[in-house]
Enzyme design. Structure first.
Site, PDB file in Angstrom:
ATOM      1  N   ASN A   8       0.781  -1.079   0.069  1.00 41.80           N
ATOM      2  CA  ASN A   8      -0.064  -0.029   0.014  1.00 41.80           C
ATOM      3  C   ASN A   8       1.082   1.242   0.145  1.00 41.80           C
ATOM      4  OD1 ASN A   8      -1.963   1.934   0.424  1.00 41.80           O
ATOM      5  ND2 ASN A   8      -2.787   1.074   1.999  1.00 41.80           N
ATOM      6  N   ARG A  92      -2.989  -2.171  -3.289  1.00 42.05           N
ATOM      7  CA  ARG A  92      -4.197  -1.476  -3.238  1.00 42.05           C
ATOM      8  C   ARG A  92      -4.004  -0.162  -4.398  1.00 42.05           C
ATOM      9  NH1 ARG A  92      -5.019   3.869   0.809  1.00 42.05           N
ATOM     10  NH2 ARG A  92      -7.258   4.152   0.212  1.00 42.05           N
ATOM     11  N   HIS A 180     -12.862   3.483  -0.798  1.00 42.00           N
ATOM     12  CA  HIS A 180     -12.587   2.748   0.519  1.00 42.00           C
ATOM     13  C   HIS A 180     -13.486   1.382   0.431  1.00 42.00           C
ATOM     14  CE1 HIS A 180     -12.160   6.913   2.550  1.00 42.00           C
ATOM     15  NE2 HIS A 180     -11.101   6.409   2.389  1.00 42.00           N
ATOM     16  N   ARG A 240      -9.007  17.372   2.896  1.00 46.33           N
ATOM     17  CA  ARG A 240      -9.809  17.460   1.632  1.00 46.33           C
ATOM     18  C   ARG A 240     -11.401  17.879   2.297  1.00 46.33           C
ATOM     19  NH1 ARG A 240      -9.263  11.546  -0.153  1.00 46.33           N
ATOM     20  NH2 ARG A 240      -8.016  11.367   1.633  1.00 46.33           N
ATOM     21  N   GLU A 378      -7.912  -3.868   5.371  1.00 45.01           N
ATOM     22  CA  GLU A 378      -7.717  -3.939   3.824  1.00 45.01           C
ATOM     23  C   GLU A 378      -6.578  -4.796   3.208  1.00 45.01           C
ATOM     24  OE1 GLU A 378      -8.758   0.655   2.959  1.00 45.01           O
ATOM     25  OE2 GLU A 378      -7.436   0.302   4.737  1.00 45.01           O
TER      26      GLU A 378
END
Length: 404
Positions: A8, A92, A180, A240, A378
């Site tokens: 990742n 990922r 996600h 963000r 994940e």
């Protein structure tokens, strides 16, 4: 022993995990590590399955100037000192665009198609692709698998994915994707073990971290998400803004004189909790700050989650459970409690003691809507997808993997 490497990669760090392939296709986590401070203060850290330290090393800046160099050092450490040579690497990749609705074996053609979505995920996509290119160049026979954050949301009805713009733009890929997805997929697969009575029902999952979004699950499938075309939409995040009037972007360009690239950088790096507070993008710092702007940032974060919960409950036409996950959702007692207050109108009643001890079920027994905390994983999802793809879609360049 067959192993799978999960990667990742971010802008200044690359996280990695090693899983061993056990009998009947099961996976066991062996190593968890990262190389961070790339280009500034490079440091390799890794621990074993029992959290025992395996490495903690610093390097001169010139030794680790970029992600390929970081991959080379981490890979060399795994290979030369631990004698680990993975049979495959799972990555990922944040944006799969309209092309990819499931994990895929990577070749140069796949990389070229994924490069088209760099502008849609500029904080993530370029860095996701950098180690893929490096491994393709240095280990071309090593199978690599791309696992997409957008893929899980491809089960949405068309009406949920359209914008009110001409059809030609939708055909070109301007549509709502959601992100996600690997986290939500893990939660959806874990819910039947945690709460089988509601796993097939209507569930809102809040993935709350530096990046934040929410997802509506129905029968374990994504039906709606707070994120859209890019990872800018929906909830306010570390840097963000979340949902914002497009007119604000036009104003930045026409009235403030920002170029498109400067506006993009501003929206991805200088807004959200960081911009609103003027202090930090880290919720832990904001929670302990007495600064009024920090308090406003926290209040705004909680408020917008409450608003979006109402939207997702409407999309589901009701609600059977609410789930917290990711860094803030798993660890912040106070944020969970404040969000629960926002959800009282839905029938949520929090158990303060269970919430304080980070229990799996944190709502009271008389709460109409049960509330859970499910730590996400994940990396395990990526490892599972990688193994599944190798086993079920073998090709001439894929080394045999033992599953029993």
């Amino acid at each position: 022993m067959d192993t799978i490497l999960v990667v990742n990669a971010g802008s200044s760090s690359v996280k990695f995990q090693i899983f061993s392939v056990e009998g009947e296709g099961k996976l066991r986590r062996l190593i968890k590590g990262q190389m961070d401070g790339i280009g500034s203060r490079p440091r390799l850290r890794a621990s074993g399955a029992d959290n025992d330290a395996l490495a903690d090393r610093v390097y001169p800046i010139e030794a680790v100037p970029d992600l390929p160099a970081a991959m080379g050092i981490a890979g060399g450490w795994l290979r030369d000192e631990l004698r680990i040579s993975p049979v495959a690497v799972g990555h990922r990749v944040v944006h799969g665009g309209p092309d990819f609705d499931r994990p895929v074996l990577i070749d140069h053609g796949v990389v070229a198609r994924l490069e088209r979505f760099v502008a849609l995920a500029p904080l993530h996509q370029p860095h996701n692709l950098a180690p893929i290119r490096s491994l393709l160049a240095n280990f071309p026979a090593l199978p690599q698998v791309a696992c997409f954050d957008t893929a899980f949301h491809r089960t949405h009805d068309a009406v949920a994915d359209y914008y009110a713009i001409p059809h030609q733009l939708h055909a070109e890929g301007v549509r709502r994707y959601g992100f996600h997805g690997l986290s939500y997929e893990y939660v959806a697969k874990t819910l039947p073990q945690v709460a089988p009575e509601i796993a097939k029902g209507r569930v809102i999952v809040a993935h709350l971290g530096s990046g934040a979004s929410m997802c509506a699950l129905k029968g374990g499938r994504s039906t709606e998400s707070t994120m859209g075309f890019t990872a800018l939409d929906g909830l306010p995040m570390g840097t963000r803004p979340g949902q914002i009037d497009p007119g604000v972007v036009l104003y930045l360009i026409s009235e403030k004189g920002m170029s498109a690239s400067k506006a993009q950088n501003f929206l991805y790096r200088d807004c959200g909790l960081k911009g609103l507070s003027g202090i930090s993008n880290d919720m832990r710092e904001l929670e302990t700050s007495e600064d009024p702007k920090a308090k406003l940032a926290v209040e705004y974060f909680v408020y917008r989650i409450g608003l979006n919960a109402g939207m997702l409950a409407a999309a589901l036409q009701g609600l059977d459970a609410f789930v917290f996950t990711a860094g803030i959702g798993e660890n912040s007692v106070r944020i969970r409690a404040r969000i629960a207050e926002q959800l009282r109108w839905l029938g949520v009643t929090l158990d303060e003691a269970e919430n304080s001890r980070h229990a799996r079920l944190i709502s009271r027994s008389d709460s109409r809507i049960p509330v859970y905390v499910i730590p996400t994983d994940e990396e395990l999802m990526i490892a599972q997808h990688t193994l599944s793809l190798l086993v079920n879609r073998p090709s001439s360049n894929v080394r045999h993997v033992r599953v029993s």
